[in-house]
Design a protein around this motif. Structure first.
Motif, mmCIF file in Angstrom:
data_model
loop_
_atom_site.group_PDB
_atom_site.id
_atom_site.type_symbol
_atom_site.label_atom_id
_atom_site.label_comp_id
_atom_site.label_asym_id
_atom_site.label_seq_id
_atom_site.Cartn_x
_atom_site.Cartn_y
_atom_site.Cartn_z
ATOM 1 N N ASN A 1 0.808 -1.211 0.000
ATOM 2 C CA ASN A 1 0.000 0.000 0.000
ATOM 3 C C ASN A 1 0.843 1.262 0.000
ATOM 4 O OD1 ASN A 1 -2.676 -1.032 0.069
ATOM 5 N ND2 ASN A 1 -2.201 -1.806 2.106
ATOM 6 N N HIS A 2 2.148 1.102 -0.162
ATOM 7 C CA HIS A 2 2.991 2.282 -0.008
ATOM 8 C C HIS A 2 2.863 3.206 -1.221
ATOM 9 C CE1 HIS A 2 5.855 4.231 2.541
ATOM 10 N NE2 HIS A 2 6.535 4.602 1.475
ATOM 11 N N PRO A 3 2.637 4.478 -0.969
ATOM 12 C CA PRO A 3 2.405 5.385 -2.099
ATOM 13 C C PRO A 3 3.672 5.619 -2.929
ATOM 14 C CG PRO A 3 2.639 6.638 -0.079
ATOM 15 C CD PRO A 3 2.645 5.185 0.313
ATOM 16 N N ASP B 1 5.619 8.019 -3.574
ATOM 17 C CA ASP B 1 5.847 9.366 -3.066
ATOM 18 C C ASP B 1 7.308 9.801 -2.956
ATOM 19 O OD1 ASP B 1 3.243 10.051 -2.756
ATOM 20 O OD2 ASP B 1 3.231 10.066 -0.556
ATOM 21 N N CYS B 2 8.237 8.867 -3.061
ATOM 22 C CA CYS B 2 9.621 9.212 -2.712
ATOM 23 C C CYS B 2 10.087 10.573 -3.233
ATOM 24 C CB CYS B 2 10.591 8.132 -3.163
ATOM 25 S SG CYS B 2 10.378 6.579 -2.290
ATOM 26 N N PRO B 3 9.816 10.921 -4.510
ATOM 27 C CA PRO B 3 10.342 12.207 -4.993
ATOM 28 C C PRO B 3 9.823 13.417 -4.221
ATOM 29 C CG PRO B 3 9.632 10.851 -6.821
ATOM 30 C CD PRO B 3 9.152 10.182 -5.587
ATOM 31 N N VAL B 4 8.601 13.331 -3.676
ATOM 32 C CA VAL B 4 8.074 14.477 -2.951
ATOM 33 C C VAL B 4 8.004 14.192 -1.450
ATOM 34 C CG1 VAL B 4 6.762 15.509 -4.815
ATOM 35 C CG2 VAL B 4 5.727 13.701 -3.459
ATOM 36 N N CYS B 5 8.677 13.132 -1.032
ATOM 37 C CA CYS B 5 8.650 12.755 0.378
ATOM 38 C C CYS B 5 9.910 13.289 1.049
ATOM 39 C CB CYS B 5 8.595 11.233 0.494
ATOM 40 S SG CYS B 5 8.673 10.627 2.180
ATOM 41 N N ASP B 6 9.722 13.972 2.159
ATOM 42 C CA ASP B 6 10.870 14.585 2.828
ATOM 43 C C ASP B 6 11.798 13.566 3.468
ATOM 44 O OD1 ASP B 6 9.823 16.904 2.028
ATOM 45 O OD2 ASP B 6 9.417 17.733 4.014
ATOM 46 N N GLU B 7 11.316 12.340 3.584
ATOM 47 C CA GLU B 7 12.158 11.300 4.163
ATOM 48 C C GLU B 7 13.160 10.781 3.112
ATOM 49 O OE1 GLU B 7 11.592 10.894 7.287
ATOM 50 O OE2 GLU B 7 12.439 8.985 7.934
ATOM 51 N N GLY B 8 12.824 10.975 1.856
ATOM 52 C CA GLY B 8 13.611 10.410 0.768
ATOM 53 C C GLY B 8 15.090 10.751 0.896
ATOM 54 N N GLY B 9 15.936 9.745 0.722
ATOM 55 C CA GLY B 9 17.364 9.970 0.831
ATOM 56 C C GLY B 9 17.869 9.721 2.229
ATOM 57 N N GLU B 10 16.964 9.697 3.201
ATOM 58 C CA GLU B 10 17.349 9.301 4.555
ATOM 59 C C GLU B 10 16.208 8.476 5.142
ATOM 60 O OE1 GLU B 10 17.733 12.573 7.308
ATOM 61 O OE2 GLU B 10 16.692 13.900 5.934
ATOM 62 N N CYS B 11 15.680 7.623 4.281
ATOM 63 C CA CYS B 11 14.493 6.859 4.652
ATOM 64 C C CYS B 11 14.900 5.443 5.030
ATOM 65 C CB CYS B 11 13.533 6.835 3.469
ATOM 66 S SG CYS B 11 12.079 5.827 3.766
ATOM 67 N N HIS B 12 14.554 5.041 6.227
ATOM 68 C CA HIS B 12 14.863 3.692 6.674
ATOM 69 C C HIS B 12 14.098 2.668 5.832
ATOM 70 C CE1 HIS B 12 16.350 0.784 9.532
ATOM 71 N NE2 HIS B 12 15.128 0.366 9.826
ATOM 72 N N LEU B 13 12.912 3.038 5.406
ATOM 73 C CA LEU B 13 12.128 2.123 4.575
ATOM 74 C C LEU B 13 12.800 1.922 3.213
ATOM 75 C CD1 LEU B 13 9.641 0.398 4.018
ATOM 76 C CD2 LEU B 13 8.387 2.467 3.441
ATOM 77 N N GLN B 14 13.306 3.001 2.634
ATOM 78 C CA GLN B 14 14.053 2.842 1.377
ATOM 79 C C GLN B 14 15.248 1.903 1.599
ATOM 80 O OE1 GLN B 14 15.118 6.905 0.316
ATOM 81 N NE2 GLN B 14 13.496 7.042 -1.207
ATOM 82 N N ASP B 15 15.978 2.171 2.658
ATOM 83 C CA ASP B 15 17.173 1.367 2.940
ATOM 84 C C ASP B 15 16.824 -0.104 3.111
ATOM 85 O OD1 ASP B 15 18.618 3.674 2.926
ATOM 86 O OD2 ASP B 15 18.991 3.756 5.078
ATOM 87 N N THR C 1 9.600 5.932 8.304
ATOM 88 C CA THR C 1 9.102 6.338 6.990
ATOM 89 C C THR C 1 8.802 7.834 7.008
ATOM 90 O OG1 THR C 1 6.757 6.134 7.432
ATOM 91 C CG2 THR C 1 7.925 4.112 6.901
ATOM 92 N N GLY C 2 8.172 8.295 5.947
ATOM 93 C CA GLY C 2 7.883 9.717 5.824
ATOM 94 C C GLY C 2 6.525 10.120 6.366
ATOM 95 N N VAL C 3 5.956 9.341 7.293
ATOM 96 C CA VAL C 3 4.672 9.740 7.867
ATOM 97 C C VAL C 3 4.842 11.031 8.664
ATOM 98 C CG1 VAL C 3 2.835 9.127 9.459
ATOM 99 C CG2 VAL C 3 3.787 7.396 7.948
#
Ligand code: SF4
Ligand code: SF4
Ligand code: SF4
Ligand code: SF4
Ligand code: FES
Lengths: 927, 171
Positions: free
Chosen positions: A98-100, A102-116, A203-205
Motif C-alpha cells: 500500500n505504499h504510495p 511518493d519518494c520524490p516528494v517525500c521529505d524522508e527520501g534519501g534518509e528513509c529507513h524504509l528505502q534502505d 518512513t515519511g509519515v
C-alpha cells in the motif's frame, strides 16, 4: 560473554541482549523496523527474521524474529539462509503493498529507513496490481507534518510518544489494515518531544514541518557537530546548512548526554540564526542621532579606539554572558582585566550559580549527567519545573521512573528489552518518585504520591528535613509540622532503599535555600547509598562556564552598575547579553550611557540599541567555541557555516581586534590557540585542551580533514554562478580539523574511527537514514567508537560534606483576608515555549507559548476568589516597588497564596517586564 | 622514399572520394532523437510543471552543475522555486534525465549553445522550462503519487482506494 555462530563463523558477544542487537553490533546488516535501540523490541514488523538451528546437526532450522530472541551461548544462526532471505523479502513486499509512489516528494527520501530496508531485503519490483489503501492526514501543529499513506504499522511512533515520552495525545486507532496513527482530532501535538517522531518514524509519515518550508535533501546539508543553545543541558546537535541559511537541527548522539533524542525547543529553536533580529553590520551612534549608522567594521573599531583613548587602563569594564562561549568570555576578561570583568547575570542568579559550583566542586556527590538520570531508580525533585526549564531532563526522569520495577522483572525472567512484556509485567508500577513544586508539572504523572505543592522556602525545608532524617549531623528543622515530617520520612525510606537515588533541583525557583536543601539531602543520602547523584538545571547554555570563570572572586552586573554610578568607569563592553534582564531598564540605560559603550551580539537587543557602538557577532552556527553544561561537561561546537557577510565574526575575534587597536597588541590568534591559552591560564578549564576529547586543528586521518559535507553534496558548480562564474575556493577553516568541503576522510568502517567530536553526519553503505548511527557505535545503543565528545571539568570531591545550616522559616501564611495586608508570594513560572529568548524567534515556537504569548499571573481558584477576582481579570501586583498588571489565570494546582508570574521572552515584551524575573521570588502586594 | 610516394598517392586518391564536411550552419547534420543536447524542464499533460524539486538530478550530476531549491504551493504541490543549470560545466552525460522520476528534465537535440560570455551559459528556471511535454508525453507524476495537491484529494490518484474510514470496523 557468549559465543555464537553466525553462518558458521564464531563470534563473541554480550550476554542478555537479543539477536538483532547482537547482529547489528557485530556489523551485520539485518533489516528491521519496529525495534529501536532506545525503545527496544516488540516484534511487530516481522522484518528481522533470521534462522536459528538447534545444534550442528540441525540443517533445517527455524525462522525466528531476531529482535525477540535472547542470545544464548553456543547458539547457531544464519542470516544468509535462503529461506530467511526469502521470508524477509516477502515481508517487505507486504509492507510496500500500500505504499504510495511518493519518494520524490517525500521529505524522508534519501534518509528513509524504509528505502534502505527495501533495498537491503531485496524487494525491487512491484508485482501486485491491487489498488492502494489511502488515509487522510491530520494537522498536527507547527512542528510535525503528517502523511499517513506512508505508514508501515511498525508502532514506533506511539511507543516513543506514549511509552517513552509520556505523551497522551497520539495514538493508534482503527483495526486490521486500517490502523491509523494520529490524534483523536486535528490539533498541535502536546508533547514537547514531538519532533523526535521525525527521527523515530522509519518512513515519511512524520516529517519536519519547518524543514519542509526550506527543504533540502540530507546529502546537500553541510553540517558540523554542535551543542544546543536553548537550555543548560548541552544536548548535542547536528545543524545543517544549505545556500547560506540554517535549514534544520538533528540529534547528535551522545550516550552521556541526550542519547537519541532532542526536545522541540532545541530542534526548532534555530530560526533566529536566519532571522531579521540578527545584527548584520557594525553600527555607530552619532551623538543625538538615533538610529545608529551602519559602518564598516574597521571604522567601528577606530571609533572605539578614539573613544577609549587613554581610558583603557582600568577604565573599561566588561560584562560577560552566560550565553557566550568560554572563549568569548575569556577574551573579554583578558581585554578588560579580571578585576573589571562582571558576570552579566542578576544577583540572584549569580549567588545561585556560585552555590552550585561549590556544591559540585566541594561536595561529595557528583552532578548527574543525563545518562546518570536515565539510570536512577529513586528521584526527589525539589522545586524545579524541569519540563519547562530543562526538557530533556524531564525525559530522562521519565526513564528513571521505570528502573526500580524494571529491575524486579528478573524474577519473571523477562529481559528488559522485551518491551511489551516488560510494560505489561510492570503494570504501571513506578520507581519511588517525589515531587515538590509550586504548581502542576508535566512529570506529575510519575510521582509515587501526590506532589507536594508549596512555597519555595517550604520546599527547601522538606529537603533539609530529609537530609536530617538520613544524616542526623545535618541540621534539622525544629518547627516542622507533622505533615512535613511524615512526608520526609516516607521519602527518606524510599531513597535509602534505592540503588541510584537522585535529587533534582535548579535555578528556576530562584531560591538558594532549595539548592542548599537539595545538596544536604543528596549528601545525606550518599552516606547510605554511595551512588547518589544530584542534578541541576541552570538558566543558560553556558551558565556553568561563566560561573566557573571566577567562582570565588567574580562579581555580578549590579557591582558594575555601582561602579558606574560611583564614576569608576568610562567605558563598557557587553557581549551577547541583554542587560535589561539582569539589572532592569534603568540600570541598563545607566551602564550603557558611559562615554564609550560597546555591545557585541548576534541579535539586536535593547542593550545593543543603547550602545554607542554595536558589533555583529557570529551565532553558534557560524563560530566555534566551548560551552559548559549543567553537570560541568565542557563541549565544543563547531562552525556549521560561514557568517552571512564579512562584517560578522565571533565575539572573541572582535575583542581581540579591539585589543590590538588599543595597542595592547595580542596577535589575533585562531580560536583553537585562544582555547589553549584559556585552558592554560585557568586551571579549572584545563580539560578543554585535552586532545583526546577535542581534536586539534592539525588532526588528520590518512592526511585528510573531516568533511562537513556528505560525499554526494550536489550543485557545487552551479550554486554560485548567479554571482560570478569563478567558483570560489571553499573557505578554509584553520581553527578545526573540519573542512568546508565534501572532500576528506569519511568512513563508517570500524577500523578508522572518526573522533565523535568531529562526526558531521551519519552515513554508511546501505544505511542512508539516521539509523546509520549503529555503525558508529561500539555496540548498538552504546558509546560511540570515536570516543567521548566532551569532558567533565569536575567531579565529586570525596571529602566529607559540610552541611548547610541556614534553614529558612516556614513561609508565612499569606495575608489574603486582611484588608491592609494583601500579600501574595510571587514565584517565577516558565514554559518550554516562551521562556527562552532565541527559540521564540521561530514563529512556530512562539505560537505554542501559553496564553497567546501574553504575560499572566496564575493563582489557585481559592486564592483568586479570596481576592475577589475571576480568571481573565487584570490583576495588579506591586513587586519590589513597581506595579505590574497582568491577566489572571486560574491554576488548580498552584499552592495557596502563591502568584505564579509568567512573562514570555519574546522580542517585543515591554522593557519594564524584561527585568521582572530578576526580582522573583518576592512578596507582592495585591492592588 | 617509397613511403613518401605512397603517401602522396593516397592523398591524391582522396580528392576523388565523397566529401564528409557539411556546410554547417547552412546545412544541418542529422541528429537522432535521443541526442543529448540542451536540457529543458517539461510540463505534464495538464500543463503543470513536471519537476517536483526532488533533487535527484542534482545528486546524479557528476559535475554538480544543477542547483535548485524546493518550494510548495498552498495546496501542497511541490515545485522548484529556482532551478539553475550551469551549461559551462555540463558534460551532457544525461544522468539527470535518467535519475528524474517525473520525466521533467530532458536532454534535447539542440546543440547550438555557443556563447562568447560564460555567464550566458548559466540557465535559470525561466530559460529551462518549456511549455510542452518534450520526449515523454502522457506522464503526470502527481496522478500516480499519493500526496494530496490542488485538484486531487486523497484516494483520487491512479490505482487508489478511497480514504479509509478509521471508525469503521468492517473488514
Ligand atoms: S517513506 Fe521512504 S519509501 Fe516511502 S515515499 Fe517516503 S522516502 Fe519513499
Ligand atoms: S507512523 Fe511511522 S512510526 Fe508510526 S507506525 Fe507508521 S511507520 Fe511506524
Ligand atoms: S547532463 Fe550530466 S553533467 Fe549535465 S546536468 Fe545532467 S547530469 Fe549534470
Ligand atoms: S530529477 Fe526531475 S523532478 Fe527531480 S528535481 Fe530534477 S528535474 Fe525536478
Ligand atoms: S524488528 Fe524484529 S519484528 Fe520488527
Amino acid at each position: 560473554m557468549a559465543t555464537i555462530y553466525i553462518d558458521g563463523k564464531p563470534y563473541e558477544t554480550k550476554d542478555g541482549i537479543n539477536l538483532l542487537d547482537t547482529c547489528l553490533s557485530l556489523g551485520f546488516d539485518v533489516p528491521y523496523f519496529c525495534w529501536h535501540p532506545a525503545l527496544h523490541s516488540v516484534g511487530a514488523c516481522r522484518q528481522c527474521a533470521v534462522k536459528v538451528f538447534k545444534d550442528e546437526k540441525d540443517t533445517k532450522g527455524r525462522i525466528v524474529m531476531s529482535c525477540m530472541t535472547p542470545v544464548a551461548d553456543g547458539m547457531r544462526l544464519s542470516i544468509d539462509d535462503p529461506e530467511a532471505i526469502k521470508f524477509r523479502a516477502s515481508v517487505i513486499e507486504w509492507l510496500m503493498l500500500n505504499h504510495p509512489h511518493d519518494c520524490p516528494v517525500c521529505d524522508e527520501g534519501g534518509e528513509c529507513h524504509l528505502q534502505d530496508m527495501t533495498l537491503l531485503a531485496g524487494h525491487v519490483y512491484r508485482r501486485t496490481t491491487l489498488k492502494k489503501r489511502t488515509h487522510t492526514n491530520q494537522d498536527l501543529g507547527p512542528f510535525v507534518n503528517h502523511e499517513m499513506n506512508r505508514c508501515i504499522q511498525c508502532y514506533r511512533c506511539v511507543r516513543f510518544y506514549k511509552d517513552y515520552a509520556g505523551g497522551k495525545d497520539l495514538d493508534v486507532f482503527g483495526c486490521h489494515d486500517h490502523v491509523y496513527f494520529g490524534r483523536s482530532r486535528n490539533g498541535a501535538l502536546e508533547s514537547e518531544f514531538s519532533g523526535n517522531l521525525v527521527e523515530v518514524c522509519p518512513t515519511g509519515v512524520f516529517t519536519d514541518k519547518k524543514f519542509k518550508k526550506h527543504y533540502t535533501r540530507k546529502w546537500d546539508l553541510q553540517a558540523a557537530p554542535s551543542v544546543c543553545v536553548h537550555c543548560s543541558l548541552g544536548c548535542n546537535t547536528l545543524p545543517g546548512e544549505r545556500y547560506g541559511t540554517l535549514r534544520r537541527i538533528r540529534n547528535r548522539y551522545n550516550q552521556s548526554v541526550n542519547g537519541y533524542f532532542l526536545c522541540d525547543r532545541g530542534r526548532y529553536g534555530y530560526e533566529f540564526v536566519n532571522s531579521k533580529i540578527r545584527m548584520r553590520a557594525a553600527s555607530v551612534k552619532i551623538k543625538g542621532a538615533a538610529p545608529a549608522d551602519e559602518v564598516a567594521p574597521e571604522l567601528a573599531i577606530s571609533e572605539i579606539r578614539k573613544k577609549l583613548n587613554g581610558t583603557h587602563e582600568g577604565g573599561i569594564i566588561g560584562i560577560g554572558s552566560p550565553r557566550a562561549s568560554l572563549e568569548s568570555n575569556y577574551a573579554l576578561r583578558e581585554l578588560v582585566g579580571a578585576e573589571n570583568f562582571y558576570h552579566g547575570v542578576s544577583d540572584t542568579v549569580f549567588n545561585m550559580m556560585g552555590e552550585i559550583v561549590r556544591i559540585i566542586k566541594d561536595g561529595p556527590v557528583a552532578a548527574a549527567s543525563l545518562e546518570d538520570v536515565r539510570e536512577a531508580d529513586a528521584v526527589l525533585v525539589l522545586g524545579e519545573d524541569v519540563s519547562n526549564t530543562a526538557p530533556m531532563l524531564a525525559l530522562a526522569l521519565r526513564q528513571a521512573s521505570r528502573n526500580a520495577p524494571l529491575a524486579g522483572l528478573a524474577k519473571f525472567k523477562i529481559p528488559h528489552w522485551d518491551d511489551a512484556a516488560a510494560r505489561n509485567a510492570m503494570q504501571g508500577e513506578k520507581s519511588p518518585f517525589f515531587i515538590a513544586s509550586f504548581t502542576g508539572t508535566r512529570i506529575d504523572d510519575l510521582a509515587s504520591e501526590k506532589p507536594y505543592r508549596t512555597a519555595p522556602d517550604d520546599i527547601a525545608r522538606l529537603g533539609f528535613l530529609i537530609a536530617h532524617e538520613l544524616a542526623p549531623e545535618s541540621p534539622g528543622v525544629p518547627d516542622a509540622g507533622e505533615e512535613e515530617k511524615s512526608l520526609a520520612r516516607r521519602i527518606t525510606v524510599a531513597l535509602r532503599n534505592s540503588k541510584k537515588p537522585l535529587v533534582v533541583c535548579g535555578t528556576g525557583p530562584q531560591s538558594i535555600h532549595i539548592l542548599r536543601a537539595a545538596a544536604n539531602a543528596a549528601w545525606a543520602i550518599k552516606q547510605a547509598v554511595p551512588d547518589a547523584r544530584i542534578a541541576f538545571s541552570l538558566p543558560e547554555c553556558n551558565s556553568m562556564g561563566l560561573a566557573l570563570m571566577d567562582f570565588s572572586s567574580g562579581r555580578p552586573v549590579s557591582e558594575a552598575l555601582k561602579r558606574v554610578q560611583a564614576g569608576g568607569a568610562k567605558a563598557v563592553i557587553v557581549i551577547e547579553n541583554e542587560l535589561v534582564e539582569s539589572i532592569g531598564k534603568e540600570g541598563a540605560e545607566e551602564i550603557m550611557s558611559l562615554p564609550c559603550s560597546v555591545a557585541i551580539d548576534f541579535i539586536a537587543t535593547r542593550t545593543s540599541q543603547l550602545a554607542g557602538v554595536a558589533l555583529p557577532a557570529a551565532s553558534f552556527a557560524e563560530s566555534q567555541g566551548t560551552f559548559v553544561n549543567n553537570e560541568a561537561r565542557a563541549q565544543r561546537f563547531y562552525k556549521v557555516m560561514q557568517p552571512q557577510n564579512k562584517n560578522i565574526q565571533g565575539a572573541w575575534r572582535w575583542l581581540r581586534e579591539i585589543e590590538a587597536a588599543l595597542g595592547t597588541a595580542k596577535q589575533c590568534p585562531e580560536i583553537d590557540a585562544l582555547t589553549a591559552e584559556l585552558a592554560k591560564k585557568m586551571p579549572q578549564f584545563a580539560p578543554i585542551a585535552d586532545r583526546a576529547y577535542f581534536p586539534p586543528p592539525g588532526f588528520r586521518i590518512a592526511g585528510m580533514k573531516i568533511p562537513r559535507q556528505p560525499y554526494r553534496y550536489s550543485g557545487r558548480t552551479a550554486m554560485h554562478t548567479h554571482i560570478g562564474m569563478v567558483e570560489p575556493k571553499p573557505p578554509s577553516d584553520t581553527g578545526s580539523a573540519l573542512s568546508f568541503s565534501m572532500e576528506g576522510f569519511y568512513d563508517a568502517s570500524k577500523k578508522q574511527k572518526i573522533p565523535s567530536a568531529l562526526l558531521t553526519h551519519y552515513w554508511a553503505p546501505f544505511w542512508n537514514s539516521v539509523q546509520a548511527l549503529n555503525k558508529f557505535q561500539g555496540g548498538v545503543g552504546g558509546p560511540l567508537l570515536g570516543g567521548e565528545s566532551g569532558k567533565r571539568l569536575m567531579g565529586a570531591s570525596g571529602s566529607d560534606p559540610v552541611y548547610f545550616t541556614d534553614i529558612p522559616e516556614k513561609q508565612k501564611a499569606p495575608g489574603l483576608s486582611g484588608a491592609n495586608n494583601r500579600g501574595l508570594f510571587a514565584v517565577p513560572l516558565y514554559h518550554v515555549f516562551g521562556s527562552e529568548r532565541l527559540s521564540m524567534e521561530n514563529p512556530a515556537v512562539a505560537s505554542l507559548c501559553p496564553e497567546g504569548g501574553q504575560p499572566f499571573i496564575a493563582a489557585s481558584p481559592r486564592t483568586l476568589s479570596a481576592l475577589g477576582l475571576n480568571k481573565g481579570d487584570t490583576m495588579g501586583l506591586e513587586i519590589g516597588g513597581t506595579v505590574f498588571e497582568f491577566k489572571t489565570v486560574a491554576d488548580e494546582e498552584m499552592a495557596e497564596g502563591l502568584a505564579g508570574v509568567f512573562v514570555p521572552e519574546n522580542g517585543n515584551i515591554r522593557a519594564d517586564l524584561a527585568g521582572l524575573y530578576s526580582k522573583l521570588p518576592a512578596w507582592a502586594r495585591f492592588l | 622514399m617509397l613511403a613518401l610516394l605512397r603517401a602522396l598517392w593516397l592523398i591524391l586518391l582522396h580528392t576523388f572520394k565523397k566529401r564528409v564536411t557539411v556546410q554547417y550552419p547552412e546545412q544541418k547534420p542529422y541528429v537522432p532523437p535521443r541526442w543529448r543536447g540542451r536540457i529543458i524542464l517539461s510540463r505534464d499533460p495538464d500543463g503543470g510543471e513536471r519537476c517536483v524539486a526532488c533533487y535527484l538530478c542534482a545528486v546524479a550530476c557528476p559535475v554538480d552543475c544543477i542547483a535548485l531549491q524546493a518550494a510548495e504551493d498552498e495546496t501542497g504541490r511541490r515545485y522548484p522555486a529556482s532551478f539553475r543549470i550551469n551549461f559551462s560545466r555540463c558534460i551532457f552525460c544525461g544522468y539527470c534525465e535518467e535519475a528524474c522520476p517525473t520525466y521533467a528534465i530532458q536532454l534535447t537535440t539542440d546543440y547550438e549553445m555557443g556563447e562568447y560570455r560564460r555567464a550566458n551559459l548559466v540557465y535559470e528556471k525561466e530559460d529551462l522550462l518549456i511549455s510542452g511535454q518534450g520526449k515523454y508525453p502522457g506522464y503526470n507524476f502527481y496522478r500516480v503519487a499519493g500526496v494530496e495537491i490542488g485538484g486531487k484529494a486523497k484516494g483520487e490518484a491512479e490505482n487508489e482506494r478511497p480514504p479509509v474510514d478509521v471508525r469503521g470496523l468492517l473488514p
